[in-house]
Design a protein around this motif. Structure first.
Motif, PDB file in Angstrom:
ATOM      1  N   ILE A   1       0.845  -1.199   0.000  1.00  0.00           N
ATOM      2  CA  ILE A   1       0.000   0.000   0.000  1.00  0.00           C
ATOM      3  C   ILE A   1       0.879   1.248   0.000  1.00  0.00           C
ATOM      4  O   ILE A   1       0.640   2.188  -0.760  1.00  0.00           O
ATOM      5  CB  ILE A   1      -0.950  -0.008   1.219  1.00  0.00           C
ATOM      6  CG1 ILE A   1      -1.930  -1.177   1.112  1.00  0.00           C
ATOM      7  CG2 ILE A   1      -1.706   1.315   1.336  1.00  0.00           C
ATOM      8  CD1 ILE A   1      -2.694  -1.467   2.377  1.00  0.00           C
ATOM      9  N   LEU A   2       1.902   1.256   0.842  1.00  0.00           N
ATOM     10  CA  LEU A   2       2.822   2.399   0.886  1.00  0.00           C
ATOM     11  C   LEU A   2       3.553   2.546  -0.442  1.00  0.00           C
ATOM     12  O   LEU A   2       3.669   3.651  -0.974  1.00  0.00           O
ATOM     13  CB  LEU A   2       3.834   2.237   2.018  1.00  0.00           C
ATOM     14  CG  LEU A   2       4.919   3.312   2.061  1.00  0.00           C
ATOM     15  CD1 LEU A   2       4.320   4.671   2.400  1.00  0.00           C
ATOM     16  CD2 LEU A   2       6.001   2.945   3.030  1.00  0.00           C
TER      17      LEU A   2
ATOM     18  N   ILE B   1       7.467   4.531   8.474  1.00  0.00           N
ATOM     19  CA  ILE B   1       6.729   5.584   7.766  1.00  0.00           C
ATOM     20  C   ILE B   1       5.260   5.522   8.150  1.00  0.00           C
ATOM     21  O   ILE B   1       4.624   6.545   8.395  1.00  0.00           O
ATOM     22  CB  ILE B   1       6.926   5.468   6.241  1.00  0.00           C
ATOM     23  CG1 ILE B   1       8.382   5.770   5.877  1.00  0.00           C
ATOM     24  CG2 ILE B   1       5.987   6.412   5.499  1.00  0.00           C
ATOM     25  CD1 ILE B   1       8.743   5.469   4.447  1.00  0.00           C
ATOM     26  N   LYS B   2       4.723   4.312   8.223  1.00  0.00           N
ATOM     27  CA  LYS B   2       3.316   4.157   8.610  1.00  0.00           C
ATOM     28  C   LYS B   2       3.080   4.730  10.005  1.00  0.00           C
ATOM     29  O   LYS B   2       2.098   5.427  10.245  1.00  0.00           O
ATOM     30  CB  LYS B   2       2.916   2.686   8.586  1.00  0.00           C
ATOM     31  CG  LYS B   2       1.496   2.441   9.057  1.00  0.00           C
ATOM     32  CD  LYS B   2       1.199   0.978   9.195  1.00  0.00           C
ATOM     33  CE  LYS B   2      -0.195   0.769   9.744  1.00  0.00           C
ATOM     34  NZ  LYS B   2      -0.464  -0.630  10.067  1.00  0.00           N
TER      35      LYS B   2
ATOM     36  N   TYR C   1       0.057   5.398   5.704  1.00  0.00           N
ATOM     37  CA  TYR C   1       0.385   4.871   4.380  1.00  0.00           C
ATOM     38  C   TYR C   1      -0.253   5.659   3.245  1.00  0.00           C
ATOM     39  O   TYR C   1       0.399   6.104   2.341  1.00  0.00           O
ATOM     40  CB  TYR C   1      -0.098   3.424   4.253  1.00  0.00           C
ATOM     41  CG  TYR C   1       0.812   2.399   4.862  1.00  0.00           C
ATOM     42  CD1 TYR C   1       2.167   2.601   5.004  1.00  0.00           C
ATOM     43  CD2 TYR C   1       0.301   1.194   5.288  1.00  0.00           C
ATOM     44  CE1 TYR C   1       2.994   1.649   5.554  1.00  0.00           C
ATOM     45  CE2 TYR C   1       1.121   0.224   5.838  1.00  0.00           C
ATOM     46  CZ  TYR C   1       2.457   0.463   5.965  1.00  0.00           C
ATOM     47  OH  TYR C   1       3.266  -0.485   6.502  1.00  0.00           O
ATOM     48  N   GLU C   2      -1.549   5.765   3.283  1.00  0.00           N
ATOM     49  CA  GLU C   2      -2.256   6.381   2.162  1.00  0.00           C
ATOM     50  C   GLU C   2      -2.471   7.868   2.436  1.00  0.00           C
ATOM     51  O   GLU C   2      -3.575   8.368   2.404  1.00  0.00           O
ATOM     52  CB  GLU C   2      -3.585   5.672   1.940  1.00  0.00           C
ATOM     53  CG  GLU C   2      -3.412   4.225   1.561  1.00  0.00           C
ATOM     54  CD  GLU C   2      -4.719   3.525   1.365  1.00  0.00           C
ATOM     55  OE1 GLU C   2      -5.070   3.303   0.198  1.00  0.00           O
ATOM     56  OE2 GLU C   2      -5.374   3.210   2.357  1.00  0.00           O
TER      57      GLU C   2
ATOM     58  N   SER D   1       4.373  10.583   1.049  1.00  0.00           N
ATOM     59  CA  SER D   1       5.139  10.940  -0.141  1.00  0.00           C
ATOM     60  C   SER D   1       6.083  12.104   0.157  1.00  0.00           C
ATOM     61  O   SER D   1       7.244  12.087  -0.234  1.00  0.00           O
ATOM     62  CB  SER D   1       4.166  11.340  -1.244  1.00  0.00           C
ATOM     63  OG  SER D   1       4.514  10.776  -2.449  1.00  0.00           O
ATOM     64  N   GLU D   2       5.557  13.094   0.859  1.00  0.00           N
ATOM     65  CA  GLU D   2       6.373  14.258   1.213  1.00  0.00           C
ATOM     66  C   GLU D   2       7.520  13.841   2.136  1.00  0.00           C
ATOM     67  O   GLU D   2       8.666  14.259   1.938  1.00  0.00           O
ATOM     68  CB  GLU D   2       5.494  15.292   1.916  1.00  0.00           C
ATOM     69  CG  GLU D   2       6.210  16.557   2.291  1.00  0.00           C
ATOM     70  CD  GLU D   2       5.304  17.525   3.029  1.00  0.00           C
ATOM     71  OE1 GLU D   2       5.853  18.342   3.791  1.00  0.00           O
ATOM     72  OE2 GLU D   2       4.069  17.449   2.871  1.00  0.00           O
ATOM     73  N   PHE D   3       7.212  13.013   3.110  1.00  0.00           N
ATOM     74  CA  PHE D   3       8.226  12.537   4.049  1.00  0.00           C
ATOM     75  C   PHE D   3       9.328  11.781   3.317  1.00  0.00           C
ATOM     76  O   PHE D   3      10.507  12.020   3.521  1.00  0.00           O
ATOM     77  CB  PHE D   3       7.576  11.640   5.102  1.00  0.00           C
ATOM     78  CG  PHE D   3       8.544  11.079   6.106  1.00  0.00           C
ATOM     79  CD1 PHE D   3       8.955  11.835   7.185  1.00  0.00           C
ATOM     80  CD2 PHE D   3       9.054   9.799   5.962  1.00  0.00           C
ATOM     81  CE1 PHE D   3       9.849  11.331   8.115  1.00  0.00           C
ATOM     82  CE2 PHE D   3       9.954   9.283   6.873  1.00  0.00           C
ATOM     83  CZ  PHE D   3      10.345  10.054   7.955  1.00  0.00           C
TER      84      PHE D   3
END
Length: 193
Positions: free
Chosen positions: A87-88, A108-109, A114-115, A120-122
């Motif tokens: 998903i990520l 990251i999650k 995730y969504e 994306s920015e991170f």
């Protein structure tokens, strides 16, 4: 004897299994380039997602847990973590360098979800910070990225004092509960409204 549908599912299962790399499921000391590890990770995550979502495992096994335990020697939880990674990875489609380990995806999650466009920015900021060097991309380097995100939030808070005033109103309304989950949830609800 298997019917046509079961035969079709079994052949799909075999096709998906070709995309699963054992070294992704159970880390081994395998000499691969970064690009190969990345491709293997993405393909493994996608294959596991397909096997679980399409229930392809049912052509030979009773349950997801039974399938992954007997066929791949990993837990059901590990398989679902890899499915979450998929998903990520889908949300990071525009990047050439992608997370290549479960731990990176989980971190990251935990930080941004995730969504979420923030993922994306991170990831983009982390790649800038590390210069795209795969040796520097690790959860250790996430710390500096988190600090810069906190500095950015603080800068926005100073530039936009109205948001700070809203938080003060919420604090007064829920005095004595500051910092509790309930207060944070209420604050999020109030700021959305």
């Amino acid at each position: 004897m298997m019917n046509e549908d079961e035969v079709a599912k079994y052949s799909l299962l075999l096709e998906e299994e070709k995309n699963i790399f054992h070294h992704v499921l159970r880390p081994e000391n395998v000499r691969l380039t970064f690009e190969e590890r990345q491709v293997h990770f993405v393909r493994t995550c996608a294959a596991i997602k397909n096997i679980i979502q399409l229930k392809l495992f049912r052509s030979k096994y009773i349950s997801v847990e039974n399938y992954f335990r007997k066929r791949w020697e990993v837990s059901r939880a590990q398989a679902y973590r890899l499915m979450d990674c998929h998903i990520l990875l889908k949300s990071l489609k525009g990047f050439t360098i992608m997370p290549h380990r479960i731990r990176l995806c989980q971190f990251i999650k935990k930080l941004v979800g995730y969504e979420n466009p923030a993922a994306s920015e991170f990831w983009g900021n982390l790649l800038k910070e590390t210069g795209g060097d795969e040796m520097k991309i690790s959860t250790f380097n996430f710390g500096t990225q988190i600090k810069s995100m906190e500095r950015e939030k603080e800068r926005q808070r100073i530039e936009n004092p109205q948001s700070d005033m809203k938080m003060n109103e919420i604090d007064k309304e829920y005095e004595g509960e500051r910092g509790t989950k309930r207060t944070i949830q209420l604050a999020k609800t109030k700021s959305v409204i």
